[in-house]
Design a protein around this motif. Sequence first.
Motif, PDB file in Angstrom:
ATOM      1  N   HIS A 119      24.548  -2.030  39.616  1.00 10.58           N
ATOM      2  CA  HIS A 119      26.017  -2.575  39.193  1.00 10.58           C
ATOM      3  C   HIS A 119      26.007  -3.063  37.836  1.00 10.58           C
ATOM      4  CE1 HIS A 119      24.162  -6.113  41.003  1.00 10.58           C
ATOM      5  NE2 HIS A 119      24.799  -6.718  40.527  1.00 10.58           N
ATOM      6  N   ARG A 123      27.958   2.054  32.739  1.00  7.08           N
ATOM      7  CA  ARG A 123      28.928   2.989  33.529  1.00  7.08           C
ATOM      8  C   ARG A 123      28.276   3.566  34.596  1.00  7.08           C
ATOM      9  NH1 ARG A 123      30.691   7.218  28.866  1.00  7.08           N
ATOM     10  NH2 ARG A 123      31.870   8.158  30.844  1.00  7.08           N
ATOM     11  N   TRP A 124      27.818   2.557  35.662  1.00  3.27           N
ATOM     12  CA  TRP A 124      27.156   3.100  36.758  1.00  3.27           C
ATOM     13  C   TRP A 124      28.188   3.973  37.713  1.00  3.27           C
ATOM     14  CZ3 TRP A 124      28.427   1.761  41.733  1.00  3.27           C
ATOM     15  CH2 TRP A 124      29.466   0.449  41.977  1.00  3.27           C
ATOM     16  N   GLN A 125      29.389   3.554  37.678  1.00  2.94           N
ATOM     17  CA  GLN A 125      30.354   4.122  38.380  1.00  2.94           C
ATOM     18  C   GLN A 125      30.661   5.379  38.209  1.00  2.94           C
ATOM     19  OE1 GLN A 125      30.885   1.484  36.565  1.00  2.94           O
ATOM     20  NE2 GLN A 125      32.171  -0.277  37.546  1.00  2.94           N
ATOM     21  N   ASP A 126      30.336   5.964  37.242  1.00  4.73           N
ATOM     22  CA  ASP A 126      30.292   7.450  36.731  1.00  4.73           C
ATOM     23  C   ASP A 126      29.153   8.227  37.512  1.00  4.73           C
ATOM     24  OD1 ASP A 126      32.477   6.791  35.171  1.00  4.73           O
ATOM     25  OD2 ASP A 126      31.353   6.774  33.257  1.00  4.73           O
ATOM     26  N   TYR A 127      28.122   7.522  37.897  1.00  2.41           N
ATOM     27  CA  TYR A 127      27.120   8.351  38.469  1.00  2.41           C
ATOM     28  C   TYR A 127      27.316   9.140  39.639  1.00  2.41           C
ATOM     29  CZ  TYR A 127      23.668   5.577  35.803  1.00  2.41           C
ATOM     30  OH  TYR A 127      22.790   4.981  34.623  1.00  2.41           O
ATOM     31  N   LYS A 147      29.754  -3.139  46.734  1.00  3.26           N
ATOM     32  CA  LYS A 147      30.481  -1.775  46.101  1.00  3.26           C
ATOM     33  C   LYS A 147      29.749  -0.800  45.734  1.00  3.26           C
ATOM     34  CE  LYS A 147      33.563  -1.407  41.982  1.00  3.26           C
ATOM     35  NZ  LYS A 147      34.078  -1.970  40.713  1.00  3.26           N
ATOM     36  N   VAL A 148      28.345  -0.931  45.238  1.00  4.31           N
ATOM     37  CA  VAL A 148      27.193   0.124  45.010  1.00  4.31           C
ATOM     38  C   VAL A 148      27.200   0.873  46.326  1.00  4.31           C
ATOM     39  CG1 VAL A 148      25.022   0.443  44.442  1.00  4.31           C
ATOM     40  CG2 VAL A 148      26.377  -1.134  43.136  1.00  4.31           C
ATOM     41  N   THR A 151      30.073   3.188  47.112  1.00  2.00           N
ATOM     42  CA  THR A 151      29.921   4.084  46.141  1.00  2.00           C
ATOM     43  C   THR A 151      29.218   5.475  46.505  1.00  2.00           C
ATOM     44  OG1 THR A 151      30.883   2.714  44.273  1.00  2.00           O
ATOM     45  CG2 THR A 151      29.900   4.970  43.543  1.00  2.00           C
TER      46      THR A 151
END
Length: 227
Positions: A119, A123-127, A147-148, A151
Amino acid sequence: MRTTHDTTPLVLFGGTFDPVHRAHISAARSVSRVLGDAPVHLLPNAVPPHRPQPLAGGEQRLAMLELACADHPCLIPDDWELKQSGPSYSLLTLQHYREQIGNRPLVFMIGADSFASLHHWHRWQDYADLCHLAVVPRPDSPLATDKVLATFPETAPDSLMRHANGLRLMLQGPFLDVSATAIRQALAEKGDCPALEPAVVAHIHRHHLYNVAKSPSPESDTRPHER
């Protein structure tokens, strides 16, 4: 999450590999086996953004990787990150290989300690739109955030291979329990370390890396090693 008809994953394993050691090779081979002998590209960082810079140059780290992977056809040393300018953000690597392989499964291999801090990554959310995760255990690693975990839902290997991205595989072993700092200290003090392949130790001596004294390379260890 995209489904795919080509179920052969491409696995990416990035790191400083300063130097590459037996735990790196064992973990990469394990992920390959679990995913049907999938190819694993080992990519040395040029400029790691979240840790101290490597002591050995990129050319030397790549050469050591080539030696360590020589007997393992599924492991492929890859210099793509070394050829790029600026910080070696994993996002850029994932974007590049996603473009290269289309809708095939793309798997990003990381240790449990890195997964726990994901986290904080760029831009880890884009992974999740680009890859799956294969998480290799490491002793005493903290848990990832809720959250991770949400995801990247956990799944089994056969399910992961039916999708291009967005899932998580949790390996039970082998453990990434080798300290590169301890390896470099052992090399500086003793000129050898059992966590390294003999060919890698010989290369280190030949090029006087990690403060190893200018002395003849140690004789190759002919004893069988666990892999």
